[in-house]
Design a protein around this motif. Structure first.
Motif, PDB file in Angstrom:
ATOM      1  N   GLU A  80       0.824  -1.211   0.000  1.00 41.78           N
ATOM      2  CA  GLU A  80       0.000   0.000   0.000  1.00 41.78           C
ATOM      3  C   GLU A  80       0.857   1.261   0.000  1.00 41.78           C
ATOM      4  N   ALA A  81       1.889   1.275   0.838  1.00 35.30           N
ATOM      5  CA  ALA A  81       2.749   2.454   0.946  1.00 35.30           C
ATOM      6  C   ALA A  81       3.534   2.689  -0.339  1.00 35.30           C
ATOM      7  N   GLU A  82       4.061   1.615  -0.922  1.00 35.23           N
ATOM      8  CA  GLU A  82       4.814   1.748  -2.174  1.00 35.23           C
ATOM      9  C   GLU A  82       3.927   2.312  -3.279  1.00 35.23           C
ATOM     10  N   LYS A  83       2.732   1.788  -3.416  1.00 37.77           N
ATOM     11  CA  LYS A  83       1.796   2.262  -4.440  1.00 37.77           C
ATOM     12  C   LYS A  83       1.497   3.748  -4.263  1.00 37.77           C
ATOM     13  N   ALA A  84       1.253   4.173  -3.022  1.00 37.96           N
ATOM     14  CA  ALA A  84       0.931   5.576  -2.753  1.00 37.96           C
ATOM     15  C   ALA A  84       2.091   6.501  -3.115  1.00 37.96           C
ATOM     16  N   LEU A  85       3.315   6.103  -2.791  1.00 31.98           N
ATOM     17  CA  LEU A  85       4.473   6.945  -3.080  1.00 31.98           C
ATOM     18  C   LEU A  85       4.736   7.052  -4.577  1.00 31.98           C
ATOM     19  N   ILE A  86       4.597   5.950  -5.296  1.00 30.00           N
ATOM     20  CA  ILE A  86       4.817   5.985  -6.742  1.00 30.00           C
ATOM     21  C   ILE A  86       3.772   6.852  -7.425  1.00 30.00           C
ATOM     22  N   GLU A  87       2.533   6.743  -7.001  1.00 30.60           N
ATOM     23  CA  GLU A  87       1.481   7.579  -7.579  1.00 30.60           C
ATOM     24  C   GLU A  87       1.726   9.052  -7.281  1.00 30.60           C
ATOM     25  N   GLU A  88       2.184   9.348  -6.073  1.00 31.62           N
ATOM     26  CA  GLU A  88       2.472  10.750  -5.699  1.00 31.62           C
ATOM     27  C   GLU A  88       3.563  11.342  -6.568  1.00 31.62           C
ATOM     28  N   ALA A  89       4.513  10.497  -6.968  1.00 37.25           N
ATOM     29  CA  ALA A  89       5.674  10.990  -7.716  1.00 37.25           C
ATOM     30  C   ALA A  89       5.463  11.002  -9.225  1.00 37.25           C
ATOM     31  N   GLY A  90       4.282  10.586  -9.697  1.00 33.20           N
ATOM     32  CA  GLY A  90       4.023  10.678 -11.124  1.00 33.20           C
ATOM     33  C   GLY A  90       3.789   9.374 -11.845  1.00 33.20           C
ATOM     34  N   GLY A  91       3.807   8.253 -11.103  1.00 36.53           N
ATOM     35  CA  GLY A  91       3.494   6.970 -11.713  1.00 36.53           C
ATOM     36  C   GLY A  91       4.691   6.104 -11.994  1.00 36.53           C
ATOM     37  N   LYS A  92       4.416   4.834 -12.303  1.00 32.35           N
ATOM     38  CA  LYS A  92       5.476   3.836 -12.426  1.00 32.35           C
ATOM     39  C   LYS A  92       6.373   4.021 -13.638  1.00 32.35           C
ATOM     40  N   SER A  93       5.976   4.824 -14.614  1.00 31.40           N
ATOM     41  CA  SER A  93       6.840   5.043 -15.779  1.00 31.40           C
ATOM     42  C   SER A  93       8.068   5.871 -15.430  1.00 31.40           C
ATOM     43  N   ILE A  94       7.966   6.674 -14.364  1.00 29.53           N
ATOM     44  CA  ILE A  94       9.093   7.546 -14.005  1.00 29.53           C
ATOM     45  C   ILE A  94       9.566   7.373 -12.572  1.00 29.53           C
ATOM     46  N   ALA A  95       8.837   6.646 -11.735  1.00 30.39           N
ATOM     47  CA  ALA A  95       9.170   6.622 -10.299  1.00 30.39           C
ATOM     48  C   ALA A  95       9.190   5.217  -9.729  1.00 30.39           C
ATOM     49  N   ARG A  96      10.010   5.046  -8.694  1.00 28.92           N
ATOM     50  CA  ARG A  96      10.049   3.842  -7.878  1.00 28.92           C
ATOM     51  C   ARG A  96      10.186   4.261  -6.414  1.00 28.92           C
ATOM     52  N   ALA A  97       9.772   3.366  -5.517  1.00 28.13           N
ATOM     53  CA  ALA A  97       9.833   3.683  -4.091  1.00 28.13           C
ATOM     54  C   ALA A  97      10.240   2.453  -3.295  1.00 28.13           C
TER      55      ALA A  97
ATOM     56  N   LYS B 153      14.048   6.061  12.644  1.00 29.47           N
ATOM     57  CA  LYS B 153      14.210   7.440  12.171  1.00 29.47           C
ATOM     58  C   LYS B 153      12.882   8.068  11.749  1.00 29.47           C
ATOM     59  N   ASN B 154      11.782   7.323  11.964  1.00 27.85           N
ATOM     60  CA  ASN B 154      10.453   7.745  11.508  1.00 27.85           C
ATOM     61  C   ASN B 154      10.445   8.000  10.000  1.00 27.85           C
ATOM     62  N   LEU B 155      11.174   7.173   9.285  1.00 25.95           N
ATOM     63  CA  LEU B 155      11.269   7.281   7.831  1.00 25.95           C
ATOM     64  C   LEU B 155      10.506   6.121   7.201  1.00 25.95           C
ATOM     65  N   LYS B 156       9.376   6.428   6.567  1.00 25.19           N
ATOM     66  CA  LYS B 156       8.524   5.389   5.991  1.00 25.19           C
ATOM     67  C   LYS B 156       9.032   4.905   4.645  1.00 25.19           C
ATOM     68  N   GLY B 157       9.608   5.821   3.855  1.00 23.92           N
ATOM     69  CA  GLY B 157      10.038   5.391   2.534  1.00 23.92           C
ATOM     70  C   GLY B 157      10.878   6.424   1.809  1.00 23.92           C
ATOM     71  N   ILE B 158      11.342   6.034   0.634  1.00 25.56           N
ATOM     72  CA  ILE B 158      12.125   6.908  -0.246  1.00 25.56           C
ATOM     73  C   ILE B 158      11.602   6.697  -1.651  1.00 25.56           C
ATOM     74  N   VAL B 159      11.235   7.768  -2.309  1.00 26.56           N
ATOM     75  CA  VAL B 159      10.761   7.683  -3.684  1.00 26.56           C
ATOM     76  C   VAL B 159      11.736   8.434  -4.588  1.00 26.56           C
ATOM     77  N   VAL B 160      12.081   7.818  -5.713  1.00 22.65           N
ATOM     78  CA  VAL B 160      13.031   8.420  -6.653  1.00 22.65           C
ATOM     79  C   VAL B 160      12.368   8.560  -8.016  1.00 22.65           C
TER      80      VAL B 160
END
Length: 610
Positions: free
Chosen positions: A145-162, A205-212
């Protein structure tokens, strides 16, 4: 411009909400290469012996190599390093999948994260720049769920990964993972930094994820030369029988081989063969295969996309590899491949290392039967319902038992007084019983991160009879282990997948490195670099923490004859082999190291000012 690199490393302090750019010249990269080498350098500089794993002063280092982000086959990899909550010293893990490729194309070579945010956050990286953003709405979500939300926030799977952590990381379960690859996203094979508790460090570190976001390609010295090298390599790999086997079966044939040769850990390290092997072997996995799954730039596609129908539910998931098949199969007495798939899927979503969890479950069965472990329900070998229940209790830290078993087998066993426990340096072993593969005694004992098969690939040395038969531990074999340990350091620094071991010799690594960087170094230079990086990593434990012979300990259970008759080496044989390893490595007699060893290799400590 340094070809193969962006010459840009980001340092982020979450406590101060500080983002700083670090830049280094070509000579720096030639010394530390990337991946494991870079990570070791920064961990040594930034995290001393008095820093605890969950302290804000601990750092999480994520480092690419010069080959990451290129089209070179099997190069979509990243290396993670940190002080481990499992070993309380060196911690590391390597990740494949597609995130590493996108990470390098976000415009950086490495990311160093320090501090602790007051509230849950994630990091967004694009065009070589970073932002710290709120993740309060993501906290509590499972990894998919978290990975899907971050990728969508960053513009979608064609340009982003998390990459993300799950509830286990949020609750500081010491063997929590960092992961990506939700099968429903259609992004190919996923990948995990699974071993030694990196997910728990992120959680602290209260760090849930990293999206690139894919935005900047790394520069290469000669596009034409690189493309020609890639074409030649793909053609050779495509014709390889090893590649064809990986595509057809993944890593699952190892479970059949382990049973046949007598190194398959079974019923919590009491046996080395499994009477129900046909229910969880390569053939059984092939019967539920939907399609192979590949990391980016990989022709092998050893991942297993599977489909099962269980308890009236149809589940499509990324299936288990050998390590999960053993740990949540023979070790735990599970007798149905579908049950292993289900446990694997649930562990991935909650964010737990499946190798450690399988070991924890089997340990818990033994401790429960011995009256040492109190549980609110019965557990036993082969009970996958109990496995799923315990998995959830651990991930969410439910009850005293969930919190206890979330510590891993070492600390759990110490608290309840159960002595027949199997770990090295706190890390539970992968699926290679050293009574059947003698090289693994030295591999497990000397690995900086504890019981590990990937720091030396010594199990392959034994299976192939290199340096002597697998039932012997000769000086020639120890010499081969050391050579392969340096070779593995180059796999983890360039970076390349170790399943490319039948192609990426030192000679081939040299060709790949030169094609990207234009350095035109020779094979001896690459071998020396591998030795230098291995030495640097060992220094973190053996020099800074003074953890050496007192730390290179094999559990007593593995010095006893298995129930099905596999004999161990004697303790004196082990001591002699360990002494030989120390001598060949140039360590002190007690396994410690002096800083002089680093200076002789051109390595300096204290020359980076952040």
């Amino acid at each position: 411009m340094v070809h193969g690199y962006h010459s840009k490393i980001l340092f982020i302090d979450l406590s101060r909400q500080l983002i700083k750019v670090l830049r280094f010249n070509e000579e720096f990269y030639k010394v530390y290469i990337g991946g494991r080498g870079l990570a070791a350098k920064f961990l040594i500089e930034l995290v001393g012996r008095d820093v605890e794993a969950f302290s804000p002063d601990n750092v999480l280092i994520i480092a690419a190599g010069p080959l990451t982000g290129t089209p070179i086959p099997m190069s979509s990899r990243l290396h993670f390093a940190f002080k481990s909550p499992v070993t309380h010293a060196w911690g590391e893990s390597s990740m494949g999948g597609s995130f590493p490729y996108f990470f390098k194309h976000s415009g950086i070579d490495a990311l160093i994260i320090k501090g602790r945010s007051k509230k849950p956050v994630y990091i967004h990286i694009e065009d070589g720049n970073a932002e710290i953003k709120s993740a309060e709405n993501l906290w509590g979500l499972d990894t998919h769920e978290a990975e899907k939300a971050l990728i969508e926030e960053a513009g979608g799977k064609s340009i982003a990964r998390a990459i993300v952590i799950g509830p286990a990381g949020e609750n500081l379960v010491k063997y929590a993972i960092i992961t990506h690859g939700n099968p429903k996203l259609g992004i190919g094979r996923g990948g995990q930094a699974a071993r030694t508790g990196g997910g728990a460090v992120m959680g602290s570190k209260n760090l849930k994820g990293i999206v690139v976001v894919k935005s900047l390609s790394p520069p290469v010295a000669d596009e034409g030369r690189l493309n020609e090298y890639v074409r030649e390599t793909i053609n050779k790999l495509a014709k390889s029988e090893k590649t064809k086997t990986l595509r057809k079966y993944g890593t699952s044939p190892m479970i059949d081989l382990g049973h046949e040769l007598g190194f398959l850990p079974t019923y919590y390290w009491s046996k080395v063969t499994y009477e129900y092997i046909e229910k969880i072997n390569a053939k059984s996995l092939a019967e539920i295969l939907r399609s192979p799954m590949a990391c980016m730039t990989c022709p092998a596609a050893c991942g297993r996309g599977v489909k099962i129908n269980i308890d009236d539910n149809v589940i499509e998931a990324e299936g288990p590899d050998y390590e999960t098949m053993y740990s949540n199969g023979s070790l735990s007495g599970i007798r149905d491949i579908k049950h292993i798939v289900l446990v694997n899927e649930y562990a991935d979503r909650l964010g737990l290392d499946t190798i450690t969890f399988g070991n924890v479950y089997a340990f818990a069965v033994e401790a429960y039967k011995a009256g040492k472990l109190k549980l609110p329900y019965k557990i036993d070998y082969g009970d996958y319902h109990a496995m799923l229940r315990l998995l959830e209790d651990i991930a969410f830290a439910k009850g005293d038992h969930g919190k206890l078993l979330g510590l891993g087998v070492k600390e759990s066993s110490e608290k309840i007084g159960f002595k027949e426990v199997v770990h090295v340096k706190g890390l539970e072993p992968p699926g290679y019983d050293p009574r059947g593969l003698r090289s693994m005694y030295i591999a497990y004992a000397t690995s900086p991160r504890g019981a590990c098969h990937l720091r030396t690939m010594a199990y392959v040395i034994d299976i192939r009879g290199l340096g002597g038969p697998r039932h012997m531990l000769t000086p020639e074999k120890i010499k081969k282990i050391i050579e392969w340990e340096d070779w593995c350091s180059m796999f983890d620094s360039l970076l390349l997948c170790k399943f490319g071991r039948d192609f990426y010799s030192f000679k081939e690594m040299t060709k790949a490195l030169n094609a990207v960087t234009g350095w035109n170094v020779d094979e001896k230079w690459v071998r020396t670099a591998g030795h230098r990086i291995t030495t640097l990593v060992h220094y973190y434990n053996r020099g800074i923490h003074n953890l050496a012979r007192n730390y290179d300990v094999i559990p007593s259970k593995l010095f006893k004859r298995s129930i099905d008759g596999k004999e161990p080496i004697t303790k004196s044989e082990f001591e002699n082999a360990l002494k030989t390893y120390y001598e060949m490595r140039g360590f002190n007699a007690d396994g410690t190291m002096n800083e002089d060893m680093l200076l002789k290799l051109g390595l300096k400590i204290g020359d980076i000012d952040l």
